[in-house]
Design a protein around this motif. Structure first.
Motif, PDB file in Angstrom:
ATOM      1  N   ILE A   1       0.132  23.006  -7.954  1.00 56.36           N
ATOM      2  CA  ILE A   1      -0.505  22.130  -8.942  1.00 56.36           C
ATOM      3  C   ILE A   1      -0.649  22.794 -10.302  1.00 56.36           C
ATOM      4  N   GLY A   2      -0.398  24.091 -10.382  1.00 52.50           N
ATOM      5  CA  GLY A   2      -0.459  24.795 -11.665  1.00 52.50           C
ATOM      6  C   GLY A   2      -1.864  25.211 -12.027  1.00 52.50           C
ATOM      7  N   SER A   3      -1.961  26.194 -12.900  1.00 58.46           N
ATOM      8  CA  SER A   3      -3.263  26.759 -13.255  1.00 58.46           C
ATOM      9  C   SER A   3      -4.142  25.780 -14.031  1.00 58.46           C
ATOM     10  N   TYR A   4      -3.528  24.842 -14.749  1.00 61.44           N
ATOM     11  CA  TYR A   4      -4.314  23.858 -15.499  1.00 61.44           C
ATOM     12  C   TYR A   4      -5.229  23.075 -14.553  1.00 61.44           C
ATOM     13  N   HIS A   5      -4.703  22.708 -13.381  1.00 54.91           N
ATOM     14  CA  HIS A   5      -5.487  21.952 -12.400  1.00 54.91           C
ATOM     15  C   HIS A   5      -6.230  22.873 -11.440  1.00 54.91           C
ATOM     16  N   ALA A   6      -5.623  24.009 -11.103  1.00 55.53           N
ATOM     17  CA  ALA A   6      -6.220  24.897 -10.103  1.00 55.53           C
ATOM     18  C   ALA A   6      -7.442  25.635 -10.630  1.00 55.53           C
ATOM     19  N   ALA A   7      -7.461  26.017 -11.885  1.00 56.20           N
ATOM     20  CA  ALA A   7      -8.571  26.816 -12.424  1.00 56.20           C
ATOM     21  C   ALA A   7      -9.927  26.120 -12.272  1.00 56.20           C
ATOM     22  N   PRO A   8     -10.059  24.847 -12.657  1.00 49.92           N
ATOM     23  CA  PRO A   8     -11.373  24.206 -12.471  1.00 49.92           C
ATOM     24  C   PRO A   8     -11.745  24.053 -10.995  1.00 49.92           C
TER      25      PRO A   8
ATOM     26  N   MET B   1       0.833  -1.200   0.000  1.00 49.06           N
ATOM     27  CA  MET B   1       0.000   0.000   0.000  1.00 49.06           C
ATOM     28  C   MET B   1       0.873   1.257   0.000  1.00 49.06           C
ATOM     29  N   THR B   2       1.943   1.241   0.744  1.00 44.06           N
ATOM     30  CA  THR B   2       2.856   2.382   0.800  1.00 44.06           C
ATOM     31  C   THR B   2       3.500   2.603  -0.559  1.00 44.06           C
ATOM     32  N   ARG B   3       3.932   1.529  -1.195  1.00 47.26           N
ATOM     33  CA  ARG B   3       4.516   1.653  -2.529  1.00 47.26           C
ATOM     34  C   ARG B   3       3.497   2.210  -3.502  1.00 47.26           C
ATOM     35  N   ASP B   4       2.250   1.760  -3.412  1.00 44.19           N
ATOM     36  CA  ASP B   4       1.207   2.232  -4.323  1.00 44.19           C
ATOM     37  C   ASP B   4       0.963   3.728  -4.167  1.00 44.19           C
ATOM     38  N   ILE B   5       0.815   4.216  -2.936  1.00 43.02           N
ATOM     39  CA  ILE B   5       0.531   5.632  -2.731  1.00 43.02           C
ATOM     40  C   ILE B   5       1.743   6.482  -3.090  1.00 43.02           C
ATOM     41  N   ALA B   6       2.938   5.931  -2.936  1.00 43.98           N
ATOM     42  CA  ALA B   6       4.152   6.680  -3.286  1.00 43.98           C
ATOM     43  C   ALA B   6       4.237   6.938  -4.790  1.00 43.98           C
ATOM     44  N   GLU B   7       3.576   6.106  -5.570  1.00 45.47           N
ATOM     45  CA  GLU B   7       3.615   6.246  -7.022  1.00 45.47           C
ATOM     46  C   GLU B   7       2.588   7.246  -7.554  1.00 45.47           C
ATOM     47  N   VAL B   8       1.679   7.700  -6.700  1.00 44.32           N
ATOM     48  CA  VAL B   8       0.639   8.633  -7.127  1.00 44.32           C
ATOM     49  C   VAL B   8       1.206  10.055  -7.050  1.00 44.32           C
ATOM     50  N   PRO B   9       1.163  10.798  -8.162  1.00 41.86           N
ATOM     51  CA  PRO B   9       1.675  12.173  -8.145  1.00 41.86           C
ATOM     52  C   PRO B   9       0.880  13.048  -7.177  1.00 41.86           C
ATOM     53  N   ALA B  10       1.559  13.990  -6.549  1.00 42.67           N
ATOM     54  CA  ALA B  10       0.927  14.881  -5.576  1.00 42.67           C
ATOM     55  C   ALA B  10      -0.271  15.612  -6.170  1.00 42.67           C
ATOM     56  N   VAL B  11      -0.165  16.050  -7.417  1.00 39.71           N
ATOM     57  CA  VAL B  11      -1.267  16.784  -8.035  1.00 39.71           C
ATOM     58  C   VAL B  11      -2.526  15.920  -8.088  1.00 39.71           C
ATOM     59  N   GLU B  12      -2.359  14.636  -8.294  1.00 36.17           N
ATOM     60  CA  GLU B  12      -3.511  13.735  -8.345  1.00 36.17           C
ATOM     61  C   GLU B  12      -4.139  13.564  -6.961  1.00 36.17           C
ATOM     62  N   VAL B  13      -3.318  13.449  -5.944  1.00 33.75           N
ATOM     63  CA  VAL B  13      -3.830  13.332  -4.575  1.00 33.75           C
ATOM     64  C   VAL B  13      -4.584  14.603  -4.200  1.00 33.75           C
ATOM     65  N   ILE B  14      -3.995  15.761  -4.481  1.00 33.80           N
ATOM     66  CA  ILE B  14      -4.620  17.044  -4.135  1.00 33.80           C
ATOM     67  C   ILE B  14      -5.947  17.221  -4.860  1.00 33.80           C
ATOM     68  N   THR B  15      -5.973  16.956  -6.149  1.00 33.15           N
ATOM     69  CA  THR B  15      -7.222  17.146  -6.898  1.00 33.15           C
ATOM     70  C   THR B  15      -8.287  16.134  -6.470  1.00 33.15           C
ATOM     71  N   THR B  16      -7.878  14.929  -6.139  1.00 34.09           N
ATOM     72  CA  THR B  16      -8.834  13.925  -5.675  1.00 34.09           C
ATOM     73  C   THR B  16      -9.469  14.355  -4.359  1.00 34.09           C
ATOM     74  N   VAL B  17      -8.663  14.837  -3.441  1.00 33.18           N
ATOM     75  CA  VAL B  17      -9.191  15.318  -2.164  1.00 33.18           C
ATOM     76  C   VAL B  17     -10.131  16.500  -2.403  1.00 33.18           C
ATOM     77  N   ALA B  18      -9.743  17.412  -3.280  1.00 32.62           N
ATOM     78  CA  ALA B  18     -10.579  18.577  -3.580  1.00 32.62           C
ATOM     79  C   ALA B  18     -11.932  18.148  -4.161  1.00 32.62           C
ATOM     80  N   VAL B  19     -11.920  17.186  -5.055  1.00 30.37           N
ATOM     81  CA  VAL B  19     -13.173  16.713  -5.654  1.00 30.37           C
ATOM     82  C   VAL B  19     -14.061  16.065  -4.591  1.00 30.37           C
ATOM     83  N   HIS B  20     -13.473  15.327  -3.663  1.00 32.77           N
ATOM     84  CA  HIS B  20     -14.264  14.737  -2.570  1.00 32.77           C
ATOM     85  C   HIS B  20     -14.884  15.826  -1.695  1.00 32.77           C
ATOM     86  N   LEU B  21     -14.112  16.855  -1.376  1.00 33.51           N
ATOM     87  CA  LEU B  21     -14.645  17.979  -0.593  1.00 33.51           C
ATOM     88  C   LEU B  21     -15.775  18.668  -1.347  1.00 33.51           C
TER      89      LEU B  21
END
Length: 126
Positions: A83-90, A22-42
């Motif tokens: 995360i850059g404007s491409y991800h932050a704008a939406p 599980m640790t290896r799996d989460i380590a492979e996920v880019p930070a931008v993906e984690v941040i946007t996923t959390v934002a979408v859940h919120l």
């Protein structure tokens, strides 16, 4: 009565979850993906608590929506440069929509700049 003996759990299940994998799996996920996923859940949870989902009035809870929008605003504001404007704008657009929906749903609207998340985003106007 049965002649069968109770089945023992196999060794893999008895050991529990494989935390190393599980640790290896989460380590492979880019930070931008984690941040946007959390934002979408919120965003999704805030929308439900604003009564915007199907059968929305049954789930409407503006106090919970306020907390979620506040957390979303903090996350989006703090992470926008990372995360850059491409991800932050939406995410900003979704946040603004939720803030406006909150203002519309409130019986007593907050003063400009005092609504959920507005200490991070500034006053939100339609």
């Amino acid at each position: 009565m049965s002649d069968q003996t109770p089945q023992q759990p196999d060794a893999a299940n008895a050991a529990g979850p494989d935390f190393d994998a599980m640790t290896r799996d989460i380590a492979e996920v880019p930070a931008v993906e984690v941040i946007t996923t959390v934002a979408v859940h919120l965003m999704s949870s805030a929308a439900v608590n604003l009564g915007l989902a199907e059968e929305g009035e049954a789930h409407k809870d503006l106090d919970e929506a306020r907390k979620l929008i506040q957390a979303l605003a903090g996350l989006v504001t703090a992470s926008a440069t990372e995360i850059g404007s491409y991800h932050a704008a939406p995410l900003r657009d979704g946040l603004k929509s939720l803030q406006l929906a909150f203002r519309e749903a409130s019986l007593v609207p907050d003063e400009p700049g005092q609504g959920p998340g507005e200490k991070f985003t500034g006053p939100v106007h339609g």
